[in-house]
Design a protein around this motif. Structure first.
Motif, PDB file in Angstrom:
ATOM      1  N   TYR A  36       6.893  -0.378   0.728  1.00  0.00           N
ATOM      2  CA  TYR A  36       6.899   0.570   1.833  1.00  0.00           C
ATOM      3  C   TYR A  36       7.277  -0.084   3.163  1.00  0.00           C
ATOM      4  O   TYR A  36       8.114   0.438   3.916  1.00  0.00           O
ATOM      5  CB  TYR A  36       5.508   1.205   1.917  1.00  0.00           C
TER       6      TYR A  36
ATOM      7  N   LEU B  83      -3.656   1.804   4.279  1.00  0.00           N
ATOM      8  CA  LEU B  83      -3.462   1.853   2.831  1.00  0.00           C
ATOM      9  C   LEU B  83      -3.941   0.556   2.178  1.00  0.00           C
ATOM     10  O   LEU B  83      -4.599   0.578   1.129  1.00  0.00           O
ATOM     11  CB  LEU B  83      -1.992   2.089   2.513  1.00  0.00           C
TER      12      LEU B  83
ATOM     13  N   ILE C  93      -1.878   7.634   3.142  1.00  0.00           N
ATOM     14  CA  ILE C  93      -0.485   8.021   2.884  1.00  0.00           C
ATOM     15  C   ILE C  93      -0.126   9.285   3.665  1.00  0.00           C
ATOM     16  O   ILE C  93       0.979   9.393   4.228  1.00  0.00           O
ATOM     17  CB  ILE C  93      -0.259   8.219   1.375  1.00  0.00           C
TER      18      ILE C  93
ATOM     19  N   THR D 198       2.781   9.368   6.396  1.00  0.00           N
ATOM     20  CA  THR D 198       3.943  10.221   6.126  1.00  0.00           C
ATOM     21  C   THR D 198       4.181  11.197   7.272  1.00  0.00           C
ATOM     22  O   THR D 198       5.325  11.397   7.726  1.00  0.00           O
ATOM     23  CB  THR D 198       3.736  10.994   4.817  1.00  0.00           C
TER      24      THR D 198
END
Length: 728
Positions: free
Chosen positions: A317, A359, A664, A668
């Motif tokens: 990521y 995360l 997440i 996002t």
């Protein structure tokens, strides 16, 4: 190199996992160092090789981390930290906040641009210095981390004239750093409290003199004097005195337990109103408390499957988002003739949310909280993987003796001919058995001593033991023969009148000891292993949690197994099992139901514990085998902690899933806001900080999870009239 020394350090002011990883790599690269292992959750550093302590301490200082050599890290022996050391991050955050507000007031209230710029610059320097220093260290090591990203964002904001944005980012990151430090220290609290349980010195009786010594100078075999209200400094055996000892810190027991000569006590427990003399059996490095601390630290450092998955995602990521930020900055101006400034700003904002901190910490912070909370209540879980397995259990298998039963036989029935009183028969038998070390003999003596009180047992003469069969002696002028029916038959004594009684008792699963007095079969004693008072209630709780089936595996014969099963309400059981048969039974259950746990005493059930998905051992306090072999250890013989352990595992899995979803989702959403230009720099850092704080606070809820109190009616259910043979 295998003979290189290992140096242990406790670390202070270490609140950043990324910084910990960098420090570990730097120390590992020092001359003479073969390897370095930094346990971030426990803040413990182990260095292998030929290197001086001062070299390691100086290297840690470069990152503002204080390394304290093991053995010098007891809180009562260390000076209190200075105000600056304790509240440095809070002071920096408050100061940067004041400067930011002053800048805003001068900028938007008084339109004093020069003064506002000075306030913004001061805010950036003070709030951003710790980040910039870490970023410089990362760049020297050719690594890009969150500190580099934040530094680039702040410098970029200044470069394009967004001084207010740069100062806001510096302030928010300072607050984030402060909160990260606070929550990290909070999750380490369980270990720190354990470390502070045991005193650093104790009173020792040497040469008939009382001497107060540091625990490091006390050796095995020394006699400790424990006065009322004092903490016990080392593990040992009581040699004199009696008292109630509060063992909650070690075993999780809610009530003090009586301790008399011959009983074991543990370091960190609290003596009651009596005075005790304790013979030391373990030095300070080997106490049960020390082992628990070490195992909890190791467990908190172990990686769980969810954590590995999150790390893999983060590894892909982060560079992906960095590449996307570069394209976002360059493509619109170069290919679409858009102005550079807004797209540079959007690229910086995207970089701000690029580092997936929330995360990465979503799983380990939950694991640390759950394992710490479990240890506080007497449940030792030896790693994140085992914690997750607890939450996935479908079925449980139980050993009988020492797990569902107490594991020590007790006299439950005394049958005699009409000419003999039961208490008199018991006294004569106990006088003979007093000289035997057999568990059945000890149970008989214990029962007799409870009845005779201070009068004691009559002396036995001409004692003779028959290995595996029994013993005989002369007591009060009577020839007393005690043992199996076969022993009486070998001595020519007719037991025919007792055959029906013997058959009935054996069908109930009882162990029978026959007694002959002066050549006549006079009576018999029936002994049984007692069901644990919590067994039935615990099984009910496990059934309510949806665990099925619950299976008992025992080496005893079928009648005994059936008797126990009926009393505790466990319909599935297998008997006459050898150790290898138990392993096969566990493997069969595992193939049929998936995730299965095995609950045993940690001593003779090691193969079956290993065959299950997770092995759970009873009675870990003082039991080295249980501490070493099982994946989960119930630190006291309290079966009621088992449902708590399962609930803790399930709740931990639920919290981890929530954390990953939160992290997440927020990331996002923040990334999507970049493209229309809605994501500002300060909003980006606020989103990053908020996600990290959210998953941390959500994880810390696991510290509040407690065992449910047993229903007294359920605990006592089916306990009366327990009858089963010792074994298996």
């Amino acid at each position: 190199m295998n003979n290189d020394k290992a140096l242990e350090f406790r670390l202070e002011n270490l609140s950043c996992a990324h910084c910990a990883a960098k420090l570990e790599r730097r120390i590992a690269s020092l001359p003479g160092v073969r390897a370095a292992k930094l346990n971030f959750p426990a803040a413990r550093l182990t260095v292998y090789g030929n290197v001086g302590r001062e070299t390691v301490i100086d290297e840690a200082k470069r990152d503002g981390v204080t390394a304290i050599p093991a053995g010098e890290d007891n809180g009562s022996e260390q000076p209190l930290p200075s105000f600056w050391a304790k509240y440095r991050r809070a002071v920096i955050s408050i100061l940067t906040g004041v400067l930011l507000i002053a800048g805003w007031y001068l900028d938007y209230g008084l339109a004093a641009q020069t003064g506002a710029g000075a306030m913004y610059l001061a805010c950036i320097i003070i709030g951003g210095y710790p980040v910039g220093r870490k970023a410089f260290s990362s760049l020297r090591g050719r690594r890009l981390d969150m500190n580099v990203l934040m530094s680039v964002a702040v410098i970029g904001a200044v470069f394009i004239g967004e001084w207010s944005e740069g100062a806001t980012v510096a302030f928010l990151f300072s607050v984030s750093d402060m909160l990260e430090t606070y929550t990290t220290e909070k999750t380490r609290g369980s270990i720190r409290r354990l470390m502070q349980l045991a005193p650093t010195s104790a009173t020792v009786i040497r040469n008939s003199q009382e001497v107060k010594l540091p625990v490091s100078q006390i050796m095995a075999g020394d006699i400790l004097l424990i006065r009322p209200g004092e903490k016990i400094a080392l593990d040992g055996i009581v040699t004199a005195g009696s008292s109630a000892v509060n063992q909650s810190a070690i075993t999780g027991e809610s009530l003090p337990v009586d301790r008399r000569p011959g009983d074991e006590v543990f370091a960190g427990t609290i003596n009651g109103e009596g005075s005790l003399q304790v013979k030391v059996t373990r030095t300070v490095k080997d106490t049960t408390l020390s082992k628990i601390i070490y195992l909890v630290e190791e467990a908190q450092a172990q990686r769980a499957p969810y954590q590995t998955l999150a790390d893999r995602f983060a590894a892909v990521y982060t560079p992906t988002v960095m590449a996307l930020a570069a394209l976002l900055i360059t493509i619109p101006p170069l290919l679409l003739a858009k102005p550079w400034e807004p797209w540079l700003y959007r690229g910086l904002a995207l970089l701000m949310v690029a580092c997936p901190c929330a995360l990465v910490i979503s799983t380990p912070v939950a694991i640390v909280s759950a394992i710490g909370g479990g240890a506080r209540h007497g449940v030792l879980i030896k790693g994140g993987m085992h914690l997750e397995t607890l939450g996935q259990l479908k079925a449980l298998a139980f050993d009988k003796t020492g797990t569902l039963t107490v594991g020590t036989p007790e006299v439950t029935q005394i049958l005699t001919l009409p000419v003999f009183q039961p208490d008199k028969l018991l006294t004569l038998v106990a006088a003979v058995e007093y000289h035997s070390e057999h568990p059945l003999a000890q149970a008989i003596v214990k029962r007799a001593m409870s009845l005779t009180l201070n009068s004691g047992l009559p002396p036995a003469h001409d004692f003779k033991s028959f290995t595996g069969l029994g013993a005989k002696a002369v007591v009060e002028g009577r020839r007393v023969l005690v043992g199996s029916p076969r022993l009486l038959e070998q001595h020519g004594i007719d037991t025919g009148v007792w055959q029906a009684t013997l058959a009935n008792l054996q069908e109930q699963g009882l162990t029978v000891v026959m007694v002959a007095i002066d050549g006549e079969a006079t009576g018999c004693l029936a002994l049984s292993d007692t069901v644990r008072p919590q067994a039935a209630a615990t099984l009910d709780s496990l059934k309510k949690l949806g665990l099925h089936p619950l299976v008992m595996l025992t080496g005893d014969h079928m009648a005994t197994a059936g008797s126990v099963a009926r009393q505790i309400g466990i319909p599935d059981y297998q008997a006459n099992l050898l150790p290898q048969d138990k392993v096969l039974a566990v493997q069969t259950l595992r193939e049929r139901y998936g995730s299965i746990g095995m609950v045993g005493d940690g001593i003779n059930d090691a193969p079956a514990l290993a065959a299950a998905n997770i092995g759970i051992a009873m009675g870990g306090a003082g039991n080295d085998t249980a501490l070493e072999t099982a994946d989960v250890v119930l630190m006291t013989d309290d079966l009621s902690k088992l449902p708590f352990a399962v609930r803790l595992g399930r709740e931990a899995r639920r919290v981890i899933k929530q954390n990953i979803f939160f992290a997440i989702s927020i990331k996002t959403l923040a990334v999507l806001l970049v493209f229309p230009g809605w994501l500002t720099l300060w909003l980006a850092i606020l989103a990053d900080m908020g996600a990290g704080l959210l998953v941390t606070l959500n994880s810390m809820r696991l510290l509040a999870l407690r065992p449910k109190q047993a229903n007294p009616a359920a605990v006592n259910k089916n306990v009366a009239g327990c009858s089963m043979a010792a074994g298996g």
